[in-house]
Design an enzyme around this catalytic site. Structure first.
Site, PDB file in Angstrom:
ATOM      1  N   PHE A  41     -33.276  24.750   0.363  1.00 22.01           N
ATOM      2  CA  PHE A  41     -33.682  23.951   0.252  1.00 22.01           C
ATOM      3  C   PHE A  41     -32.861  22.194   0.010  1.00 22.01           C
ATOM      4  CE2 PHE A  41     -35.933  21.318  -3.193  1.00 22.01           C
ATOM      5  CZ  PHE A  41     -37.479  21.332  -2.719  1.00 22.01           C
ATOM      6  N   ASP A  83     -24.209  20.717   0.294  1.00 20.03           N
ATOM      7  CA  ASP A  83     -25.218  20.208  -0.728  1.00 20.03           C
ATOM      8  C   ASP A  83     -24.655  20.819  -1.653  1.00 20.03           C
ATOM      9  OD1 ASP A  83     -27.904  20.059  -2.247  1.00 20.03           O
ATOM     10  OD2 ASP A  83     -29.194  20.084  -0.809  1.00 20.03           O
ATOM     11  N   LYS A 109     -28.870  16.134  -9.811  1.00 16.35           N
ATOM     12  CA  LYS A 109     -29.240  16.917 -11.074  1.00 16.35           C
ATOM     13  C   LYS A 109     -28.334  16.753 -11.848  1.00 16.35           C
ATOM     14  CE  LYS A 109     -31.984  20.503  -8.302  1.00 16.35           C
ATOM     15  NZ  LYS A 109     -33.115  20.255  -9.074  1.00 16.35           N
TER      16      LYS A 109
HETATM   17  N1  PLP Z   1     -31.145  20.173  -2.420  1.00 18.99           N
HETATM   18  C1  PLP Z   1     -30.993  21.495  -3.077  1.00 18.99           C
HETATM   19  C2  PLP Z   1     -29.862  22.350  -3.243  1.00 18.99           C
HETATM   20  C3  PLP Z   1     -31.905  21.327  -4.313  1.00 18.99           C
HETATM   21  O1  PLP Z   1     -31.998  22.295  -5.060  1.00 18.99           O
HETATM   22  C4  PLP Z   1     -33.053  20.245  -4.592  1.00 18.99           C
HETATM   23  C5  PLP Z   1     -33.735  20.545  -5.695  1.00 18.99           C
HETATM   24  O2  PLP Z   1     -34.068  21.141  -5.995  1.00 18.99           O
HETATM   25  C6  PLP Z   1     -32.699  19.198  -3.736  1.00 18.99           C
HETATM   26  C7  PLP Z   1     -31.401  19.261  -2.913  1.00 18.99           C
HETATM   27  C8  PLP Z   1     -33.452  18.122  -3.838  1.00 18.99           C
HETATM   28  O3  PLP Z   1     -33.110  17.054  -5.185  1.00 18.99           O
HETATM   29  P1  PLP Z   1     -34.691  16.011  -5.554  1.00 18.99           P
HETATM   30  O4  PLP Z   1     -35.104  17.035  -6.237  1.00 18.99           O
HETATM   31  O5  PLP Z   1     -33.252  15.091  -6.692  1.00 18.99           O
HETATM   32  O6  PLP Z   1     -34.533  15.718  -4.747  1.00 18.99           O
END
Ligand code: PLP
Length: 396
Positions: A135, A220, A249
């Site tokens: 994700f 990520d 986050k």
């Molecule tokens: N990358 C990861 C690993 C995530 O868990 C999330 C959100 O849950 C995101 C990217 C996306 O982040 P945002 O919702 O701040 O755009």
């Protein structure tokens, strides 16, 4: 009392299935509803409230900053942005920072940076390999990067240049690598995909493959970073260093901020090639600086390791008591419990009724991502409520 769900359905696009709780106040690991009912929060703003709700150091930092300077254009130097960048670089293996406002935006920037690297150093290579079950966010390109059909199908055609391959398989990455590949992007631990831990050696094999091919490794760490898994960044536990890392986050403990960090060799943006109006604004960076400084100065990652083990041990005891729990997995305070059947929705509701917020990860799994400042007492309390809810399930 105002009918908030009615207002929501009248005025807000229906993109979220909300739980029947209106949160009006938070402190530490607890939140309160309008009637003053207290809840222990093991969702933590979806792994965002790293220091809990309204932590004094964050409140002080943003209050003082709000009285000084909230926003200025990135055409000018602003102090909180520079201080936060310095703190991030001095405490990671990366050299340069770019600030945005969210996780998806940070990942977009990482992809742009990797493509620019491909243009400049890899003969125009542009393709990014990502993992199935990953994700990476909700923008179109991040939906293409996210290896989950449910997020991709409604929005086709998706931007080209992403190849989704099996997670935890170095062979899959090797087979997908071509002369067009400029980077591999993975989460050290897949959060949304199910709290999926990498097999021993997977990340170091990916690192070695990227080195061999001269392509970039993007980690990520939007969910795993800032102490969540028991080290400041998850990569530290796997003995690999990314070329690019994305954060969001937990970085601002509730204030919106995202960042990409890159090694010098990968920091190839030239002026004008990327930017953000709000990215790196003083208010968000003040929150980020206060959060990160507190996390580092108070060895929050070390505490997360201890309290996370305590949580996992407690859940393992519940697994022994309730055989319909099939697996407990996680690292630090990113933990999941999986069940034989799809009991997560009712379990989440039962916990809510008893004053505990937990996250439905999948129909048959729940996730715990509480504030990083919790202690064993709060874990005991959560496990007690969960025990009661699970007993209810066991009785049918
Ligand atoms: N990358 C990861 C690993 C995530 O868990 C999330 C959100 O849950 C995101 C990217 C996306 O982040 P945002 O919702 O701040 O755009």
């Amino acid at each position: 009392m105002t009918d908030w769900p009615a207002l929501e359905s009248r005025y807000i696009m229906h993109v979220t299935e909300r739980l029947p709780l209106t949160i009006v106040r938070g402190k530490g690991a607890r939140v309160w509803d309008e009637e003053g009912r207290e809840y222990l929060d093991f969702v933590g703003g979806w792994a965002v409230n790293s220091l809990g709700h309204c932590h004094p150091v964050v409140v002080k930092a943003i209050t003082e900053q709000a009285q000084l300077l909230i926003h200025a254009s990135n055409q000018f130097y602003t102090v909180p942005q520079l201080r936060l960048a310095q703190l991030l670089v001095e405490n990671s293996c990366l050299d340069k920072v770019f600030f945005g406002n969210s996780g998806a935006e940070a990942n977009e920037a990482a992809i742009k940076l990797a493509r620019r690297y491909g243009q400049l150093k890899l003969d125009g290579a542009y393709e990014i390999i990502t993992a199935l079950g990953s994700f990476h966010g909700r923008t179109l390109a991040m939906v293409a990067a996210t290896g989950q059909e449910q997020f991709q199908k409604p929005f086709s055609p998706l931007p080209a240049g992403f190849v989704n391959v099996t997670y935890n398989s170095i062979g899959a990455i090797k087979s997908a690598t071509t002369g067009h590949t400029c980077a591999v992007m993975i989460e050290p631990i897949q959060g949304e995909g199910g709290v999926n831990l990498p097999d021993d050696g997977y990340l170091s094999e990916v690192r070695a493959w990227c080195d061999q091919k001269g392509i970039l490794l993007i980690l990520d760490e939007i969910q795993t970073g800032i102490g969540r898994t028991g080290s400041l960044f998850a990569y530290e536990q796997y003995g690999v260093e990314p070329d690019i890392m994305t954060l969001a986050k937990g970085l601002g403990s509730g204030v919106a901020i995202g960042a990409i960090l890159a090694k010098d060799k990968a920091s190839v943006f030239a002026p004008g090639e990327h930017g953000s109006t709000f990215g790196g604004n003083p208010l968000a960076c003040a929150a980020g600086y206060a959060t990160l400084k507190f996390v580092i100065d108070n060895d929050i990652p070390g505490r997360v390791k201890t309290v996370g083990s305590y949580l996992i041990q407690g859940l393992a005891k519940l697994k022994a008591k309730f055989p319909f729990i099939t697996e407990v997995r996680g690292r630090g305070l990113l933990v999941a419990a999986e069940f034989k059947s799809d009991i997560a929705p009712s379990l989440v509701m039962d916990c809510l009724k008893e004053g505990l917020l937990v996250n439905q990860l999948k129909p048959n799994a729940i996730r715990f991502m509480p504030p990083l400042i919790i202690g064993n007492g709060e874990v005991d309390e959560a496990l007690g409520i969960l025990d009661g809810a699970l007993s209810g399930v066991a009785k049918g």
